[in-house]
Enzyme design. Structure first.
Site, PDB file in Angstrom:
ATOM      1  N   GLU A   1       0.819  -1.213   0.000  1.00 19.03           N
ATOM      2  CA  GLU A   1       0.000   0.000   0.000  1.00 19.03           C
ATOM      3  C   GLU A   1       0.856   1.269   0.000  1.00 19.03           C
ATOM      4  O   GLU A   1       0.717   2.139   0.851  1.00 19.03           O
ATOM      5  CB  GLU A   1      -0.986  -0.024   1.176  1.00 19.03           C
ATOM      6  CG  GLU A   1      -1.945  -1.213   1.086  1.00 19.03           C
ATOM      7  CD  GLU A   1      -3.020  -1.248   2.173  1.00 19.03           C
ATOM      8  OE1 GLU A   1      -2.764  -0.755   3.285  1.00 19.03           O
ATOM      9  OE2 GLU A   1      -4.102  -1.776   1.880  1.00 19.03           O
TER      10      GLU A   1
ATOM     11  N   ASP B   1      -8.473  -9.265   3.891  1.00 17.68           N
ATOM     12  CA  ASP B   1      -8.244  -8.197   4.851  1.00 17.68           C
ATOM     13  C   ASP B   1      -9.310  -8.119   5.940  1.00 17.68           C
ATOM     14  O   ASP B   1     -10.150  -7.225   5.899  1.00 17.68           O
ATOM     15  CB  ASP B   1      -8.175  -6.866   4.099  1.00 17.68           C
ATOM     16  CG  ASP B   1      -7.607  -5.754   4.965  1.00 17.68           C
ATOM     17  OD1 ASP B   1      -7.153  -6.041   6.076  1.00 17.68           O
ATOM     18  OD2 ASP B   1      -7.623  -4.596   4.515  1.00 17.68           O
TER      19      ASP B   1
ATOM     20  N   GLU C   1     -12.646  -2.806  12.107  1.00 17.68           N
ATOM     21  CA  GLU C   1     -12.691  -2.044  10.857  1.00 17.68           C
ATOM     22  C   GLU C   1     -13.835  -2.489   9.947  1.00 17.68           C
ATOM     23  O   GLU C   1     -14.609  -1.663   9.466  1.00 17.68           O
ATOM     24  CB  GLU C   1     -11.348  -2.190  10.128  1.00 17.68           C
ATOM     25  CG  GLU C   1     -11.329  -1.474   8.788  1.00 17.68           C
ATOM     26  CD  GLU C   1      -9.971  -1.563   8.087  1.00 17.68           C
ATOM     27  OE1 GLU C   1      -9.029  -2.149   8.657  1.00 17.68           O
ATOM     28  OE2 GLU C   1      -9.866  -1.033   6.973  1.00 17.68           O
TER      29      GLU C   1
END
Ligand code: GCW
Length: 685
Positions: free
Chosen positions: A292, A371, A399
């Site tokens: 990322e 993820d 998240e």
């Protein structure tokens, strides 16, 4: 603001059961510590403070062993009363293990807390306090505990400006204004919480290391980092830092961070020596590289092993380790490209490097190949590298699981991961046995997780999310504990010993993951969230994006074909018979159906429902279940303190809004795509 929210599971409320209190008080007269050390002092302090709160007794510290009533704290090396605890028992203790044994006769009431090291003694104290909180009898205590995982770590994703990446409970308790905070009381209280559930390592800054945080390893900030390390050390917790792979360029004067460049190697060696001058027991580096947009060895045409080894060489003389994350994938994918499958990336990047990493490098692998979605298969990289140390990475921060607004007790999910049989070395090669180090004899191994705390008074935003932090620590200490058992311990320590309250909250927690799964992305597909912040539904939010996150829904069907026969071939990364299981439409576990297969909406599930009807049913059900959670919680009004009652009620009401939004957007989207009506004719817009 009351202490109820802040103290979490370390409430140590006055024992309400008079008969029980009377009995335990007989053990609580004096305490003797056979030797002194910082951690031993902590153990004593914690014991005295908690006992005084729970019973009103001031445990007198004595130099002499108690004659008839009292507590002995000792390390194994200093404990010589073989008639109490045999030598073979103590010899069997692992690094952080301990024994608790009581001797109770008419005349004597004695408790012995003996650790392999002083850390073991501290863990034993917290264990004893848990026994008191849950009102267990002390007369016949005979406990031997060894943590299953050597490394039991927390990763903070805190930035130096005080924000927290994926933080849902306020700002950082560590940083503000690009400095370490002056308010260290809170850090100490966090250390207490972590240590009480067996955590022994922490990295305090975000794995995305931006400019300000790059400087944590400079003399400008190291003295303050060292002060934080002191706080954690007293609780048996080792401090790590996340580092920027481009540090030699950004902090030094080098034009490169190429790991094979001698100047870079020298630079890291000097850096390590400098860090250890400030923090003699520094744990090492946590590294997100070539992931990322973070810098890494790829820039110089080097691989991850070459990248990690330069750091490992530098840390080696001091006993430090490099924890290198495997969350590496192409985050600039073209959605038109059907040949690239993000799920394959970690394995493809790392598996060929097995055997190339130095002994003090550990690869940190996320539990799933994507993820931290609500539902994912286990990462096929776990167990696939026999010659490379591995730690597993969980995310306590919610998240993708409701962001600490929605209730989602994650221990059941983690247990599924830990119990998963990889077949890496034949049947029974579970994930828990791999990451504990026992299967391949790793020199370093264990589990890490992204923290869910911030400076909110109750630490976790939703008070019930405290259960995930607690549960994480307890579960990785002993993966055999049941999720219900952990929930119950947490509830009693947190809200007191009130059977009705315990039963109610336990039921809510135990149902919560499935409820959340019901109203969000169906059958393991994941990703139908609003891009960026990841809260709330957006079916196509990530569909035409660069991140490799697709569901491929059209008017005929949905799902990602990851089979070898007709799909991306991801399934071939698993060992047999898992690969055959996932390859087969028949045998693929249905909760992961759309992760592995593309099917028509009319595909029939084992329940007899079609996929489209399953989507409707679970989404109506999930939203209704949230209303049920609210009804349950309302029954607790007046039975727990108003502050925590209202905190959770407020979150549940927001959760209901979210669940209804999910229900309607998902149902409407798939109704319009498929053109197939709900069998029960419920409202679909
Ligand atoms: O899923 C992503 C998160 C990022 C995080 C990244 C990672 C710290 O959305 O916020 O960055 O995972 O694990 O590195």
């Amino acid at each position: 603001i009351s202490n109820n929210s802040y103290a979490c599971w370390l409430q140590y409320k006055k024992i309400a059961n008079v008969a029980y209190e009377k009995k335990v008080k007989l053990f609580l007269e004096t305490v003797v510590a056979a030797e002194s050390s910082t951690v031993m002092e902590t153990a004593l302090e914690e014991l005295q403070a908690a006992v005084s709160k729970m019973t009103g007794v001031h445990l007198e510290k004595s130099a002499e062993p108690p004659a008839n009533h009292g507590i002995v704290l000792s390390t194994a090396a200093h404990f010589h009363q073989e008639e109490i605890i045999g030598r073979h028992v103590l010899a069997g203790l692992g690094a952080d293990g301990y024994v608790i044994r009581s001797l109770a006769t008419d005349r004597k009431k004695l408790l012995y807390l003996v650790g392999k090291t002083d850390k073991g003694v501290l863990y034993a104290v917290f264990h004893l306090l848990r026994l008191l909180q849950t009102e267990q009898p002390l007369e016949q205590v005979n406990i031997v505990e060894n943590p299953r995982n050597p490394l039991r770590m927390i990763n903070q994703w805190d930035n130096l400006d005080g924000t927290i990446e994926r933080g849902y409970a306020g700002k950082s308790i560590f940083f503000e204004n690009n400095k370490i905070t002056a308010n260290i009381t809170r850090i100490k209280d966090y250390a207490r919480l972590l240590s009480s559930v067996g955590i022994n390592a922490i990295s305090i800054n975000n794995v995305n290391v931006f400019e300000a945080a790059t400087k944590l390893i400079t003399k400008q900030l190291l003295p303050d980092v060292a002060a934080v390390a002191d706080i954690f050390r007293a609780y048996g917790i080792t401090l790590f830092l996340s580092i920027n792979y481009a540090s030699p360029i950004q902090l030094g004067t080098l034009p490169t961070a190429d790991p094979l460049d001698e100047r870079v190697q020298q630079w890291w060696k000097e850096k390590a020596s400098e860090i250890y001058r400030y923090i003699p027991d520094f744990g090492g580096f946590l590294v997100k590289a070539d992931s990322e947009h973070r810098p890494g060895p790829f820039t110089y045409g080097r691989d991850h092993a070459e990248g990690a080894n330069v750091l490992a060489e530098a840390l080696k003389p001091y006993g430090g380790v490099v924890i290198w994350r495997c969350f590496v994938y192409n985050c600039l994918q073209d959605w038109r490209d059907r040949s690239t499958d993000r799920a394959k990336a970690a394995y493809d990047n790392f598996k060929p490097l097995d055997g190339e990493f130095l002994d003090n490098v550990i690869l940190q692998v996320k539990n799933g190949p994507m993820d931290f979605q609500v539902r994912e298969p286990v990462s096929p990289l776990l167990g696939a590298m026999k010659q490379t140390n591995q730690v597993l990475e969980f995310q306590i921060a919610q998240e993708y699981t409701g962001q600490q607004i929605d209730l989602c007790y994650l221990v059941p999910q983690w247990k599924e991961v830990l119990d998963f049989d990889t077949y890496a070395k034949g049947e029974g090669t579970t994930v828990k046995s791999i990451v504990s180090g026992s299967v391949y004899g790793f020199s370093h191994s264990g589990i890490a997780a992204v923290s869910n705390i911030g400076n909110d008074v109750n630490w976790t935003g939703n008070t019930l999310a405290q259960a995930n932090l607690y549960g994480y620590g307890r579960l990785i200490w002993n993966p055999e504990l049941a999720a219900e058992e952990i929930a119950e311990e947490w509830i009693v320590s947190t809200f007191g010993n009130e059977p009705l309250v315990t039963a109610m909250i336990r039921e809510m927690l135990m149902e919560s993951w499935s409820i959340y799964e019901n109203y969000t992305a169906p059958l393991g597909i994941g990703w139908m969230v609003n891009p960026g912040h990841h809260y709330g539904p957006n079916v196509d939010g990530y569909e035409y994006a660069v991140w490799g996150t697709y569901h491929f829904a059209d008017c005929h069907g949905i799902g990602v074909d990851r089979t070898t026969g007709s799909g991306t071939g991801y399934v071939s990364q698993y060992f047999s018979p898992n690969k055959e299981m996932y390859e087969s439409l028949e045998n693929c576990p249905e909760e992961l159906l759309l992760f592995f297969h593309h099917v028509p909406y009319t595909h029939t599930l084992k329940s007899g429902e079609t996929v489209i009807q399953h989507i409707y049913n679970t989404h109506f059900k999930g939203a209704a279940q949230v209303a049920w959670l609210i009804d349950k919680w309302r029954e607790l009004e007046g039975k727990i303190d108003q502050e925590r009652y209202e905190n959770v009620l407020d979150r549940l009401q927001r959760q209901l809004k979210n669940a209804v939004e999910w229900r309607d957007i998902i149902n409407t989207y798939f109704y319009r795509k498929s053109g197939i009506a709900d069998e029960q004719n419920r409202t679909i817009y």
